[in-house]
Design a protein around this motif. Structure first.
Motif, short mmCIF file in Angstrom:
data_model
loop_
_atom_site.label_atom_id
_atom_site.label_comp_id
_atom_site.label_asym_id
_atom_site.label_seq_id
_atom_site.Cartn_x
_atom_site.Cartn_y
_atom_site.Cartn_z
N GLN A 136 0.83 -1.19 0.00
CA GLN A 136 0.00 0.00 0.00
C GLN A 136 0.87 1.25 0.00
O GLN A 136 2.04 1.22 0.36
CB GLN A 136 -0.90 0.02 1.23
N LYS A 137 0.25 2.34 -0.39
CA LYS A 137 0.92 3.63 -0.29
C LYS A 137 0.89 4.07 1.18
O LYS A 137 -0.18 4.18 1.79
CB LYS A 137 0.20 4.68 -1.15
N LEU A 138 2.06 4.27 1.75
CA LEU A 138 2.18 4.73 3.13
C LEU A 138 2.70 6.17 3.14
O LEU A 138 3.26 6.64 2.16
CB LEU A 138 3.12 3.83 3.92
N LEU A 139 2.52 6.83 4.27
CA LEU A 139 3.03 8.19 4.42
C LEU A 139 4.40 8.14 5.08
O LEU A 139 4.59 7.50 6.11
CB LEU A 139 2.06 9.03 5.26
N TRP A 140 5.38 8.83 4.46
CA TRP A 140 6.75 8.82 4.94
C TRP A 140 7.23 10.24 5.19
O TRP A 140 6.96 11.13 4.40
CB TRP A 140 7.66 8.16 3.90
N LEU A 141 7.94 10.43 6.31
CA LEU A 141 8.53 11.73 6.60
C LEU A 141 9.90 11.83 5.95
O LEU A 141 10.72 10.91 6.06
CB LEU A 141 8.67 11.92 8.12
N VAL A 142 10.13 12.94 5.26
CA VAL A 142 11.37 13.16 4.54
C VAL A 142 11.93 14.53 4.93
O VAL A 142 11.18 15.51 5.03
CB VAL A 142 11.14 13.11 3.01
N ALA A 143 13.23 14.60 5.16
CA ALA A 143 13.90 15.86 5.47
C ALA A 143 15.17 15.96 4.66
O ALA A 143 16.00 15.05 4.69
CB ALA A 143 14.20 15.96 6.97
N HIS A 144 15.32 17.05 3.91
CA HIS A 144 16.50 17.28 3.08
C HIS A 144 16.77 16.10 2.15
O HIS A 144 17.91 15.69 1.94
CB HIS A 144 17.74 17.54 3.95
N LEU A 148 13.04 9.68 6.91
CA LEU A 148 13.20 9.46 8.36
C LEU A 148 12.51 8.18 8.80
O LEU A 148 12.98 7.50 9.70
CB LEU A 148 12.64 10.65 9.13
N GLY A 149 11.38 7.89 8.17
CA GLY A 149 10.64 6.69 8.53
C GLY A 149 9.17 6.85 8.18
O GLY A 149 8.75 7.90 7.67
N SER A 150 8.39 5.81 8.45
CA SER A 150 6.95 5.86 8.21
C SER A 150 6.29 6.72 9.28
O SER A 150 6.67 6.68 10.45
CB SER A 150 6.38 4.44 8.25
N ASP A 152 3.44 6.49 10.76
CA ASP A 152 2.76 5.77 11.85
C ASP A 152 3.66 4.72 12.50
O ASP A 152 3.19 3.94 13.32
CB ASP A 152 1.48 5.11 11.35
N ASP A 153 4.94 4.69 12.15
CA ASP A 153 5.84 3.69 12.76
C ASP A 153 7.26 4.21 12.68
O ASP A 153 8.09 3.70 11.94
CB ASP A 153 5.71 2.35 12.03
N MET A 154 7.56 5.24 13.46
CA MET A 154 8.87 5.87 13.37
C MET A 154 9.38 6.19 14.77
O MET A 154 8.62 6.67 15.61
CB MET A 154 8.79 7.16 12.55
N PRO A 155 10.65 5.90 15.05
CA PRO A 155 11.19 6.21 16.37
C PRO A 155 11.22 7.71 16.65
O PRO A 155 11.48 8.52 15.74
CB PRO A 155 12.62 5.63 16.31
N VAL A 156 10.94 8.10 17.88
CA VAL A 156 10.91 9.51 18.24
C VAL A 156 12.27 10.17 18.03
O VAL A 156 12.36 11.34 17.67
CB VAL A 156 10.47 9.67 19.72
N VAL A 157 13.35 9.40 18.22
CA VAL A 157 14.69 9.97 18.09
C VAL A 157 14.93 10.50 16.68
O VAL A 157 15.70 11.44 16.48
CB VAL A 157 15.76 8.91 18.45
N ALA A 158 14.25 9.93 15.68
CA ALA A 158 14.42 10.41 14.31
C ALA A 158 13.90 11.84 14.17
O ALA A 158 14.49 12.66 13.47
CB ALA A 158 13.70 9.48 13.34
N LEU A 159 12.80 12.14 14.85
CA LEU A 159 12.27 13.50 14.81
C LEU A 159 13.19 14.48 15.51
O LEU A 159 13.30 15.64 15.11
CB LEU A 159 10.88 13.54 15.44
#
Length: 227
Positions: A136-144, A148-150, A152-159
């Protein structure tokens, strides 16, 4: 090569190779590599050598924390392709940088096998849902430009490592996301393992369905005799 009954006895062979190597590299200095150096300290010394530095098999196994049986099994079982080549006196040798890549590939392979076994032990519904999720198409956080990760399933340290003002949200499948650069290689490896395990489950499910269809098919009658 002598078969050693325990890891430390085998590591003494690696230490002897390390002493000879450091004596050749630093003949006029007190490098501190001796037969009584701990395996952990020796790994730190070896890690400072150039990536092109070649190690013999026993020293390579000590560097990668493998016992004699693990090292031999890896060198015989491919993929991943072994980086070892025949050196002087037919001894197996490999460059440090290639050893690290080989070790990472092996550990990823072993992790994928463990994850696949875990999924196989789970209920069919949960595993099927997980396989669908990977497609499925998931939502991913991207920086530069780095994932960073998905969402709905991403470690807080990445933020914590990201600049919130530069965050983008992209809609990709897991496969599409894995083809992008990632900020954290460990987080990417986690998704690689998930992707491999999900694919393995779907492949096995397709094979089972095909075999079941063949088993349930009515027998094909013999053709009538020729007159």
């Amino acid at each position: 090569m002598t078969t050693h009954t325990n890891r430390e006895a085998y590591y003494d062979e690696g230490r002897a190779q390390a002493v000879k190597l450091f004596n050749e590299l630093y003949p006029r200095t007190s490098h501190g590599v001796t037969m009584v150096i701990s395996a952990a300290e020796l790994r730190q010394r070896l890690h400072k050598l150039p990536l092109t530095q070649k190690f013999k098999a026993a020293l390579a196994d000590l560097y990668l924390a493998l016992d004699v049986f693990e090292g031999r099994a890896r060198r015989k079982d491919e993929p991943p392709e072994s980086p070892f080549e025949l050196g002087p006196r037919k001894s197996l040798m490999a460059e440090r940088g290639k050893l690290l890549e080989w070790d990472a590939a092996w550990r990823l392979k072993e992790a994928a096998q463990v994850i696949a076994q875990k999924f196989e032990a789970a209920g069919a519904t949960e595993v099927q849902d997980y396989g669908r999720r990977l497609r499925q198409k998931l939502l991913w956080l991207v920086a530069h430009g780095q994932v960073l990760g998905s969402v709905d399933d991403m470690p807080v340290v990445a933020l914590d490592q990201a600049d919130v003002a530069e965050l983008d949200v992209m809609e990709w499948t897991a496969e599409e996301a894995l083809m992008q650069p990632w900020l954290d290689p460990d987080e990417r490896a986690l998704w690689v393992n998930r992707y491999i395990a999900g694919n393995r489950y779907i492949e096995s499910a397709v094979q089972r369905a095909a075999l079941d269809q063949v088993a349930d098919a009515p027998p094909i009658p013999d053709p009538p005799p020729l007159l």
